[in-house]
Design an enzyme around this catalytic site. Structure first.
Site, mmCIF file in Angstrom:
data_model
loop_
_atom_site.group_PDB
_atom_site.id
_atom_site.type_symbol
_atom_site.label_atom_id
_atom_site.label_comp_id
_atom_site.label_asym_id
_atom_site.label_seq_id
_atom_site.Cartn_x
_atom_site.Cartn_y
_atom_site.Cartn_z
ATOM 1 N N GLY A 76 0.795 -1.117 -0.010
ATOM 2 C CA GLY A 76 0.163 -0.023 0.023
ATOM 3 C C GLY A 76 0.951 1.154 0.006
ATOM 4 O O GLY A 76 0.390 2.454 -0.648
ATOM 5 N N LYS A 118 2.930 1.038 -4.049
ATOM 6 C CA LYS A 118 1.785 0.497 -4.891
ATOM 7 C C LYS A 118 2.356 -0.152 -6.290
ATOM 8 O O LYS A 118 2.209 -1.310 -6.666
ATOM 9 C CB LYS A 118 0.802 1.214 -5.124
ATOM 10 N N ASN A 167 -8.862 4.486 4.033
ATOM 11 C CA ASN A 167 -8.743 4.651 2.558
ATOM 12 C C ASN A 167 -9.821 3.741 1.865
ATOM 13 O O ASN A 167 -10.049 2.581 2.368
ATOM 14 C CB ASN A 167 -7.346 3.997 2.385
ATOM 15 N N ARG A 168 -10.106 4.070 0.830
ATOM 16 C CA ARG A 168 -10.928 3.500 0.019
ATOM 17 C C ARG A 168 -10.339 3.537 -1.503
ATOM 18 O O ARG A 168 -10.980 3.688 -2.613
ATOM 19 C CB ARG A 168 -12.404 3.979 0.043
ATOM 20 N N GLY A 188 -9.175 1.319 -3.813
ATOM 21 C CA GLY A 188 -9.670 0.355 -4.770
ATOM 22 C C GLY A 188 -8.556 -0.301 -5.669
ATOM 23 O O GLY A 188 -8.531 -0.267 -6.893
ATOM 24 N N PHE A 189 -7.446 -0.656 -5.207
ATOM 25 C CA PHE A 189 -6.584 -1.038 -5.841
ATOM 26 C C PHE A 189 -6.008 -0.300 -7.072
ATOM 27 O O PHE A 189 -5.791 -0.683 -8.150
ATOM 28 C CB PHE A 189 -6.761 -2.747 -6.398
ATOM 29 N N ASN A 191 -3.605 -11.021 -2.033
ATOM 30 C CA ASN A 191 -4.547 -10.180 -1.169
ATOM 31 C C ASN A 191 -5.915 -10.448 -1.764
ATOM 32 O O ASN A 191 -6.295 -10.016 -2.592
ATOM 33 C CB ASN A 191 -4.116 -8.615 -1.591
ATOM 34 N N SER A 203 -8.635 -6.719 0.925
ATOM 35 C CA SER A 203 -8.942 -5.319 0.756
ATOM 36 C C SER A 203 -10.637 -5.185 0.909
ATOM 37 O O SER A 203 -11.339 -5.896 0.169
ATOM 38 C CB SER A 203 -8.616 -4.906 -0.349
ATOM 39 N N ASN A 239 -11.979 -2.535 0.084
ATOM 40 C CA ASN A 239 -12.360 -1.607 -1.292
ATOM 41 C C ASN A 239 -12.527 -2.089 -2.415
ATOM 42 O O ASN A 239 -12.794 -1.236 -3.564
ATOM 43 C CB ASN A 239 -11.432 -0.732 -1.098
ATOM 44 N N THR A 240 -12.457 -3.560 -2.859
ATOM 45 C CA THR A 240 -12.835 -4.228 -4.156
ATOM 46 C C THR A 240 -14.228 -5.052 -3.973
ATOM 47 O O THR A 240 -14.116 -5.831 -3.230
ATOM 48 C CB THR A 240 -11.550 -4.809 -4.608
ATOM 49 N N LYS A 300 -2.596 -12.985 2.809
ATOM 50 C CA LYS A 300 -3.087 -11.835 3.326
ATOM 51 C C LYS A 300 -4.714 -11.961 3.850
ATOM 52 O O LYS A 300 -5.530 -11.880 2.932
ATOM 53 C CB LYS A 300 -2.844 -10.336 2.866
ATOM 54 N N ASN A 302 -5.167 -7.174 7.048
ATOM 55 C CA ASN A 302 -5.570 -6.069 6.297
ATOM 56 C C ASN A 302 -6.297 -4.893 7.343
ATOM 57 O O ASN A 302 -6.522 -5.066 8.319
ATOM 58 C CB ASN A 302 -6.425 -6.496 5.177
#
Length: 355
Positions: free
Chosen positions: A61, A64, A109-110, A112-113, A169, A172, A174-175, A212, A241
């Site tokens: 993160g 990246k 955070n959002r 989103g990769f 991963n 997360s 955010n996806t 993760k 995460n």
């Protein structure tokens, strides 16, 4: 010292701009360096076929797109994990998508990769000097992909010849749908695809594969994940995460923003699930503890809860780049206090007592 003094200036900028400037400075070689610092020998250990001079690394993160790992290693980190990288470039979610909660020592955070894709990241990894330190690659799936296992396999194929270890991963928040891949059926299929991809490009001697996981798992979910990990012979786990939970204690004005919460409020829940994971694995699987680490004492707690290694990111925003070395030095002092000749002596000693 000068880098630490720059922190108030960076905090005058919006978080994402400050982050980009930091990454660019490190990638240009403008960051601080620990010079000839030699960590306490008691902190060293061998894991995944690699020699870690001490347990403290920088989490995914931060870098990246694999732009600044060399500069990050110069901060004194024993290892740096780049990514999350996806097969195709991805802009991520609309800005603003990164929010400081300074009163809480936290960040939401959002993202989103958001990343420039595997091709670009792998090209940078291919140019690295492997003598500079350990670099892991964190890989994920593009948003909306129908066969996520294919994306993870692509990530492994691209990074296995270049990285010292690979992190899968699936945690997360955010996806959309990503955390559903932690269910035993999809997870088993995904991990088998990742292992097959590694074998395709590196044979039987490829880099370790780690998984993760999220901190928001109930006991049954965690048991299912650990069962699959052990069955499939995965080399290690990263716990954990960011969280979608919002503790009532949060004070920051941005506490209601959607996304993953990291930093100090994540310390207790992530440490609790770390200890559970250590117990479920019987201490036989190396774990990397992540979440709310901002001092040597916090890192020591993670290690006693079952972590062989630890990672940090959010605390660097508030305490500066000198924090990595300070934590490693404080760990040495704590081992001295407790009469330990090696950090391995304290791994998991309090896993049964962690709340």
């Amino acid at each position: 010292m000068l880098a630490d003094l720059a922190l108030p200036l960076l905090r005058c900028l919006d978080p994402e701009t400050a982050h980009r400037l930091t990454v660019r400075a490190l990638s240009a070689g403008l960051g601080p360096s620990t010079g000839g610092w030699v960590p306490d020998a008691r902190l060293g250990q061998s894991l995944f076929g690699l020699r870690f001079p001490h347990p403290v690394g920088i989490a995914a993160g931060f870098d990246k797109d694999a732009e600044a790992f060399a500069g990050a290693l110069k901060l004194g980190a024993a290892f740096v994990e780049v990514g999350t990288m996806t097969p195709r470039p991805q802009p991520g979610n609309p800005r603003p998508r990164l929010f400081r909660l300074p009163e809480d020592g936290a960040v939401i955070n959002r993202n989103g990769f958001n990343n420039s894709g595997l091709e670009a990241g792998a090209a940078r990894l291919a140019r690295r000097d492997r003598t500079q330190g350990i670099v892991g690659a964190n890989v994920g799936a593009n948003k909306g992909v129908e066969t996520p296992e294919s994306d993870y396999a692509a990530g492994v194929r691209a990074t296995a010849p270049l990285a010292d270890y690979i992190t899968i991963n699936v945690s997360s928040p955010n996806t959309p749908g990503l955390r559903d891949l932690q269910a035993p059926g999809p997870l088993r299929e995904l991990l088998r695809a990742a292992k097959a991809a590694r074998k395709d490009v590196t044979g039987e001697t490829g880099p370790a594969i780690l998984l993760k996981i999220a901190p928001d798992l109930d006991d049954a979910q965690l048991e299912g994940i650990v069962g699959v990990v052990l069955d499939e012979g995965i080399d290690g786990m990263i716990v954990s995460n960011t969280t979608i939970a919002r503790p009532a204690s949060l004070k920051g004005a941005s506490k209601g923003e959607t996304g993953g919460l990291s930093g100090a409020p994540l310390f207790e829940p992530s440490t609790a699930i770390l200890a559970k994971t250590y117990r479920l694995t019987g201490g036989k699987l190396p774990l990397i503890g992540v979440g709310g680490i901002d001092s040597g004492a916090a890192a020591y707690t993670k290690i006693k809860a079952g972590a062989s290694l630890v990672q940090l990111y959010t605390a660097l925003i508030y305490k500066g780049p000198g924090l990595v070395r300070r934590i490693a030095e404080e760990l040495g002092t704590l081992l001295e206090r407790d009469g330990c000749s090696s950090v391995t002596e304290v791994i998991g000693v309090e896993a049964g007592a962690t709340p």
